[in-house]
Design a protein around this motif. Structure first.
Motif, PDB file in Angstrom:
ATOM      1  N   LYS A 255      82.756   6.488   7.699  1.00  9.25           N
ATOM      2  CA  LYS A 255      81.680   7.122   8.465  1.00  9.25           C
ATOM      3  C   LYS A 255      82.117   8.445   9.092  1.00  9.25           C
ATOM      4  CE  LYS A 255      78.132   5.926   9.614  1.00  9.25           C
ATOM      5  NZ  LYS A 255      76.788   6.268   9.053  1.00  9.25           N
ATOM      6  N   LEU A 262      82.907   3.918  16.517  1.00  9.35           N
ATOM      7  CA  LEU A 262      82.154   2.953  15.707  1.00  9.35           C
ATOM      8  C   LEU A 262      81.855   1.688  16.511  1.00  9.35           C
ATOM      9  CD1 LEU A 262      81.062   2.579  12.781  1.00  9.35           C
ATOM     10  CD2 LEU A 262      83.144   1.268  12.321  1.00  9.35           C
ATOM     11  N   TRP A 266      78.134   0.433  17.492  1.00  6.62           N
ATOM     12  CA  TRP A 266      77.621  -0.874  17.058  1.00  6.62           C
ATOM     13  C   TRP A 266      76.919  -1.577  18.212  1.00  6.62           C
ATOM     14  CZ3 TRP A 266      78.246  -5.871  18.627  1.00  6.62           C
ATOM     15  CH2 TRP A 266      77.724  -6.860  17.779  1.00  6.62           C
ATOM     16  N   LEU A 297      73.994   4.331  12.482  1.00  9.23           N
ATOM     17  CA  LEU A 297      74.411   3.221  11.643  1.00  9.23           C
ATOM     18  C   LEU A 297      73.241   2.706  10.819  1.00  9.23           C
ATOM     19  CD1 LEU A 297      76.655   1.249  14.175  1.00  9.23           C
ATOM     20  CD2 LEU A 297      77.350   2.945  12.469  1.00  9.23           C
ATOM     21  N   ASP A 301      75.694   0.019   6.889  1.00  8.33           N
ATOM     22  CA  ASP A 301      76.827   0.196   7.798  1.00  8.33           C
ATOM     23  C   ASP A 301      77.010  -1.046   8.672  1.00  8.33           C
ATOM     24  OD1 ASP A 301      77.301   2.815   6.926  1.00  8.33           O
ATOM     25  OD2 ASP A 301      75.969   3.673   8.444  1.00  8.33           O
TER      26      ASP A 301
END
Length: 331
Positions: A255, A262, A266, A297, A301
């Motif tokens: 990514k 990340l 999330w 995302l 993903d």
């Protein structure tokens, strides 16, 4: 920075919040001037929600924030304060207190230390098993009516307690640990919050640094770092847990972001009512965290992330065993 609403009755806050606990020594040595500079940088970047507890280093954290926030427009930021964890000389927790008279006393001390005339969100840090939640929330409700508190929050309680508290006064948000490696809230608590229109401020989004992408076995058990007491950082677990982080790193690399970005993204992607709290102690870590709000995302993903870090992927409880009974949910 974009904003998010903390439930139907809570304030609009920046899409990331700043958790200040680590600035008062919980994770080892700190630098006061760097901590203050980090608070300033967070506010300048659009973070508005600053979270603390009156028991963080027994008032040190509130005094630190008072210095950092001095001169700022009081309407430009929101203070979220937890109370009720009793301390002892020399350190350690001496119990949980939610009696109405002491709620008001704790509040008076926090207002004085922080140098403000009101708190934006006030919440018990844990449920006092000897005091009905209705009595604790009822005392805060009186402080709302008197103008000393704007909103009432909760922390680390179960779905039944949330419902009982919300029946006394609308709850703005629940603060609870939520991350890729702590997902117990998804079963019952998140559905309850959504049903009632309550927001969630998620702490521990990087697992206290475990899934930040910066932790190593060599850093475990440093003097003054409470993570040395955490089962997930224990020698018999940490090596395995860091292999999970390396799986996550592969997704992050694809990514074009860091592991920390990340992991934060999330949590934010789990719902618009969720505000991740970033426990940055330095401007360097803050600077890394901020771009997480721009990490988009896709469904693919999200699938790749949960494949890299499936449920119960890490070993060890999120708190030492003596602390687990006081939590709203387990891991």
């Amino acid at each position: 920075m974009q904003t998010r609403e903390l439930g139907k009755t809570g304030p609009a806050v920046g899409a990331l919040g700043l958790g200040a606990m680590g600035m008062s020594g919980a994770y080892g040595e700190t630098d006061r001037s760097e901590s203050i500079a980090t608070v300033h940088a967070a506010l300048d970047a659009g973070i508005t929600l600053v979270d603390t507890g009156d028991f963080y280093a027994m008032g040190h954290n509130e005094l630190l924030l008072a210095e950092a926030l001095r001169g700022r427009d009081r309407d430009s930021y929101q203070l979220s304060v937890k109370f009720g964890m009793l301390g002892r000389p020399g350190g350690g927790i001496g119990g949980i207190e939610g009696r109405p008279a002491l709620v008001k006393t704790f509040l008076a001390h926090s207002l004085t230390r922080l140098g403000v005339d009101h708190l934006d969100i006030y919440r018990p840090a844990r449920l006092d098993p000897q005091v009905p939640i209705e009595e604790t929330v009822g005392a805060i409700k009186e402080m709302v009516e008197a103008g000393y508190v704007r909103h009432i929050g909760l922390s680390e309680v179960n779905a039944e307690t949330i419902r009982r508290a919300h029946a006394v006064h609308p709850i703005s948000d629940l603060q609870i640990e939520y991350s890729l490696i702590s997902r117990a809230v998804e079963t019952e608590i998140l559905p309850t919050l959504r049903e009632l229109g309550i927001g969630l401020t998620a702490y521990g989004v990087l697992g206290r640094g475990l899934i930040s992408g910066h932790w190593s076995v060599a850093r475990s058990n440093q003097p003054g770092d409470l993570r040395g007491l955490s089962p997930r950082f224990a020698q018999e677990n940490v090596e395995h847990n860091l292999t999970v982080v390396e799986s996550l790193r592969q997704v992050a690399d694809s990514k074009g972001c860091t592991v920390a970005q990340l992991a934060i993204a999330w949590v934010a992607a789990q719902g618009n009512e969720i505000v991740p709290l970033v426990g940055a102690r330095t401007r360097t870590r803050l600077t890394e965290a901020l771009p997480a709000t721009d990490v988009h995302l896709t469904p693919d993903d999200l699938t790749a992330i949960t494949q890299a870090v499936p449920l119960n992927a890490v070993r060890g409880d999120r708190y030492p065993s003596a602390h687990m009974p006081a939590l709203g949910v387990g891991n």
